[in-house]
Motif scaffolding. Structure first.
Motif, mmCIF file in Angstrom:
data_model
loop_
_atom_site.group_PDB
_atom_site.id
_atom_site.type_symbol
_atom_site.label_atom_id
_atom_site.label_comp_id
_atom_site.label_asym_id
_atom_site.label_seq_id
_atom_site.Cartn_x
_atom_site.Cartn_y
_atom_site.Cartn_z
ATOM 1 N N LEU A 146 0.802 -1.223 0.000
ATOM 2 C CA LEU A 146 0.000 0.000 0.000
ATOM 3 C C LEU A 146 0.836 1.275 0.000
ATOM 4 O O LEU A 146 0.397 2.308 -0.499
ATOM 5 C CB LEU A 146 -0.930 0.003 1.213
ATOM 6 N N LEU A 147 2.053 1.191 0.569
ATOM 7 C CA LEU A 147 2.854 2.402 0.744
ATOM 8 C C LEU A 147 3.057 3.196 -0.559
ATOM 9 O O LEU A 147 2.804 4.399 -0.595
ATOM 10 C CB LEU A 147 4.210 2.056 1.366
ATOM 11 N N PRO A 148 3.499 2.542 -1.646
ATOM 12 C CA PRO A 148 3.726 3.303 -2.881
ATOM 13 C C PRO A 148 2.437 3.909 -3.439
ATOM 14 O O PRO A 148 2.481 4.953 -4.097
ATOM 15 C CB PRO A 148 4.274 2.255 -3.856
ATOM 16 N N LEU A 149 1.327 3.269 -3.124
ATOM 17 C CA LEU A 149 0.039 3.777 -3.589
ATOM 18 C C LEU A 149 -0.211 5.160 -2.978
ATOM 19 O O LEU A 149 -0.612 6.108 -3.651
ATOM 20 C CB LEU A 149 -1.042 2.797 -3.128
ATOM 21 N N PRO A 176 0.321 12.404 -4.730
ATOM 22 C CA PRO A 176 0.609 13.773 -5.178
ATOM 23 C C PRO A 176 0.867 13.843 -6.675
ATOM 24 O O PRO A 176 0.389 14.743 -7.378
ATOM 25 C CB PRO A 176 1.891 14.143 -4.407
ATOM 26 N N LEU A 177 1.577 12.841 -7.155
ATOM 27 C CA LEU A 177 1.935 12.808 -8.560
ATOM 28 C C LEU A 177 0.698 12.653 -9.442
ATOM 29 O O LEU A 177 0.536 13.331 -10.464
ATOM 30 C CB LEU A 177 2.859 11.613 -8.763
ATOM 31 N N LEU A 178 -0.175 11.744 -9.037
ATOM 32 C CA LEU A 178 -1.375 11.495 -9.832
ATOM 33 C C LEU A 178 -2.268 12.734 -9.884
ATOM 34 O O LEU A 178 -2.854 13.059 -10.914
ATOM 35 C CB LEU A 178 -2.164 10.309 -9.267
ATOM 36 N N LEU A 179 -2.327 13.444 -8.758
ATOM 37 C CA LEU A 179 -3.142 14.667 -8.717
ATOM 38 C C LEU A 179 -2.610 15.704 -9.696
ATOM 39 O O LEU A 179 -3.375 16.340 -10.420
ATOM 40 C CB LEU A 179 -3.143 15.238 -7.296
ATOM 41 N N VAL A 180 -1.284 15.841 -9.707
ATOM 42 C CA VAL A 180 -0.680 16.811 -10.617
ATOM 43 C C VAL A 180 -0.915 16.378 -12.063
ATOM 44 O O VAL A 180 -1.218 17.201 -12.927
ATOM 45 C CB VAL A 180 0.829 16.954 -10.317
ATOM 46 N N THR A 240 -6.106 10.725 -20.770
ATOM 47 C CA THR A 240 -6.050 9.336 -20.322
ATOM 48 C C THR A 240 -6.257 8.401 -21.512
ATOM 49 O O THR A 240 -6.749 7.301 -21.382
ATOM 50 C CB THR A 240 -7.131 9.079 -19.264
ATOM 51 N N THR A 241 -5.865 8.915 -22.699
ATOM 52 C CA THR A 241 -6.069 8.139 -23.922
ATOM 53 C C THR A 241 -4.793 7.384 -24.279
ATOM 54 O O THR A 241 -3.698 7.930 -24.161
ATOM 55 C CB THR A 241 -6.418 9.098 -25.079
ATOM 56 N N ILE A 242 -4.944 6.141 -24.701
ATOM 57 C CA ILE A 242 -3.777 5.418 -25.198
ATOM 58 C C ILE A 242 -3.976 5.090 -26.675
ATOM 59 O O ILE A 242 -5.089 4.856 -27.129
ATOM 60 C CB ILE A 242 -3.502 4.109 -24.416
ATOM 61 N N ILE A 243 -2.856 5.134 -27.412
ATOM 62 C CA ILE A 243 -2.884 4.783 -28.832
ATOM 63 C C ILE A 243 -2.682 3.273 -28.926
ATOM 64 O O ILE A 243 -1.744 2.736 -28.324
ATOM 65 C CB ILE A 243 -1.735 5.492 -29.589
ATOM 66 N N LEU A 244 -3.525 2.594 -29.678
ATOM 67 C CA LEU A 244 -3.384 1.139 -29.782
ATOM 68 C C LEU A 244 -2.353 0.767 -30.862
ATOM 69 O O LEU A 244 -2.183 1.505 -31.834
ATOM 70 C CB LEU A 244 -4.739 0.505 -30.107
ATOM 71 N N TYR A 290 -5.451 6.108 -14.278
ATOM 72 C CA TYR A 290 -4.870 6.460 -12.971
ATOM 73 C C TYR A 290 -4.553 5.199 -12.176
ATOM 74 O O TYR A 290 -3.560 5.134 -11.464
ATOM 75 C CB TYR A 290 -5.808 7.398 -12.202
ATOM 76 N N VAL A 291 -5.437 4.202 -12.319
ATOM 77 C CA VAL A 291 -5.160 2.916 -11.668
ATOM 78 C C VAL A 291 -3.860 2.349 -12.226
ATOM 79 O O VAL A 291 -2.987 1.897 -11.478
ATOM 80 C CB VAL A 291 -6.321 1.914 -11.889
ATOM 81 N N TYR A 292 -3.718 2.423 -13.558
ATOM 82 C CA TYR A 292 -2.497 1.935 -14.208
ATOM 83 C C TYR A 292 -1.266 2.646 -13.646
ATOM 84 O O TYR A 292 -0.280 2.013 -13.279
ATOM 85 C CB TYR A 292 -2.600 2.124 -15.728
#
Ligand code: UD1
Ligand code: MG
Length: 411
Positions: free
Chosen positions: A128-131, A136-140, A148-152, A171-173
């Protein structure tokens, strides 16, 4: 600005300069602080040495590298943004916030890693710690990019479309990347020099990748990553020297978490998390191989590091024994699968009471290498594992990234 300019060259040169100073300071601090760490009960036995019980080796020395790294990065903030302190200049707030969030995440992870070293946290908590540290990073990321788009890849486009919007899954990724990077380094451990050795190979690979990509369109992101990687390599190098076989110090979970989070941060902010994960190919294999033990389909001992044969002074794969009747179907299938693919070796036997037992080598690629090559000296084993990291992690990634990619993506 459209390309790297003179000021950027100046900051890189400055980064290199203070990194050298940082490296010297870490090198000086280790012998000075070693005894203090031992006094504070931060020590461990080097389990694969003949005299292991007699010698106390200072643990968590990675905190020195992390501490100096953070100091260097704080200095770098002032330099990188000094260009914009002029009243007439527009201050790049977005970039500034990214920089601060990256450092906050790393700083947070170092603290949690050190707490882990001191308190020996449970495995579920470690996950859980790294989560938490990546928040902070994910918020920024959310505030700055929102994308949140990926090119296939080309081959699947006729069936699945050109691109996918992953939304919240993205964000989960990203948080999974942080969880994976930190823990994957920590579980590929137990041989002198390995934890920090693999981290340095990955860091240098990222560094080379950044240097090549400075000529590309995303040069700004790669420059950002470069600012982090140069001091990282410099500060961890003295740790590698002292942790190399026979180890004078241990790096502790602090270093594993610090390294993993630093890579996750530059991969996410630098928008090259996929390439970054490719540098982790040996860790990915080791993680997949570890799944049966990590999720307790097969018993997992506290230490899975190889076992010393004191007579030969060579390492053998370590083993774990358990009753065959305790093994569930899934566990049995996993055991069979990894045994058939030669990653592990197991045998069945009957004890004096007529009960069937299984004895299997532990599920790590460290033990796999020993299964393949036979007993090895610790230093040889460490060298082979670092070589695997260079070939399978770095060289293969560059091949995929600069050659094979043509078949999957445009340009
Ligand atoms: C992880 C591994 C564990 C491995 C350990 C070794 C999993 C799930 N966990 O646990 O199997 O045994 O790392 O670091 O895979 N040590 C040595 N020689 C070394 C490095 C470490 O003897 O080169 C020993 C020392 O006693 C040291 C201890 O390992 O004090 C550190 O272990 P720690 O980092 O706390 O283990 P984990 O990360 O929990
Ligand atoms: Mg560890």
């Amino acid at each position: 600005t459209s390309a790297i300019d003179r000021f950027d060259f100046f900051t890189i040169a400055f980064d290199i300069l203070i990194s050298i100073v940082g490296s010297i300071i870490v090198n000086r601090l280790i012998p000075i602080l070693k005894e203090k760490f031992i006094k504070a009960q931060l020590w461990g036995h080097d389990l694969n040495k003949r005299n292991s019980k007699e010698v106390k080796i200072a643990e968590s020395q990675g905190v020195l590298a992390a501490g100096i790294f953070l100091v260097l990065m704080f200095i770098m903030i002032a330099v990188v943004f000094s260009e914009h302190l002029h009243p007439a200049s527009v201050f790049p707030h977005k970039k500034f916030v990214e920089y601060l969030a990256a450092l906050l995440s790393i700083c947070c992870m170092v603290l949690l890693g050190f707490a882990d070293d001191v308190l020996d946290l449970r495995w579920s908590v470690k996950l859980l710690l790294p989560l938490i540290a990546s928040l902070p990073l994910l918020l920024v990321y959310f505030a700055n990019y929102h994308s949140t788009t990926i090119i296939l890849p080309k081959p699947v486009r006729p069936y699945l479309g050109q691109q996918w919007n992953l939304g919240i899954l993205y964000y989960v990724y990203m948080s999974m990347v942080a969880v994976f990077c930190t823990n994957a380094i920590n579980i590929l451990a137990g041989v002198n020099g390995l934890e920090v050795g693999q981290s340095i190979v990955i860091a240098i690979s990222i560094l080379i990748f950044n240097l090549v990509e400075l000529q590309g369109v995303c040069w700004e992101e790669h420059l950002f990553s470069l600012y982090f990687m140069i001091p990282f390599v410099a500060c961890t190098f003295p740790i590698l020297i002292k942790n190399w076989c026979p180890a004078e110090i241990f790096v502790g979970d602090t270093l594993c978490y610090f390294a993993g989070m630093t890579f996750a941060v530059v991969g996410i902010i630098g928008h090259f998390s996929k390439t970054m994960l490719l540098f982790f190919i040996p860790q990915i294999i080791n993680f997949l191989l570890s799944v049966p033990q990590l999720f307790h389909f097969i018993p997992c001992p506290r230490h899975r590091l190889p076992r010393l044969d004191p007579e030969l002074n060579k390492l053998n794969p370590s083993e774990v024994e358990f009753k065959k009747s305790d093994l569930k179907l899934l566990g049995w299938l996993m055991l069979r699968f990894f045994s058939m693919t030669k990653f592990i070796r197991y045998r069945e036997y009957t004890n004096n009471d007529g009960e069937r037992f299984i004895s299997t080598t532990n599920f790590t690629i460290i033990n796999t290498v020993l299964c393949w090559f036979g007993p090895l000296h610790e230093e040889t084993l460490s060298r082979i594992l670092i070589l695997i990291q260079i070939v399978l992690g770095s060289l293969l990634t560059f091949f995929i990234r600069y050659y094979l990619v043509k078949f999957f993506y445009d340009s």
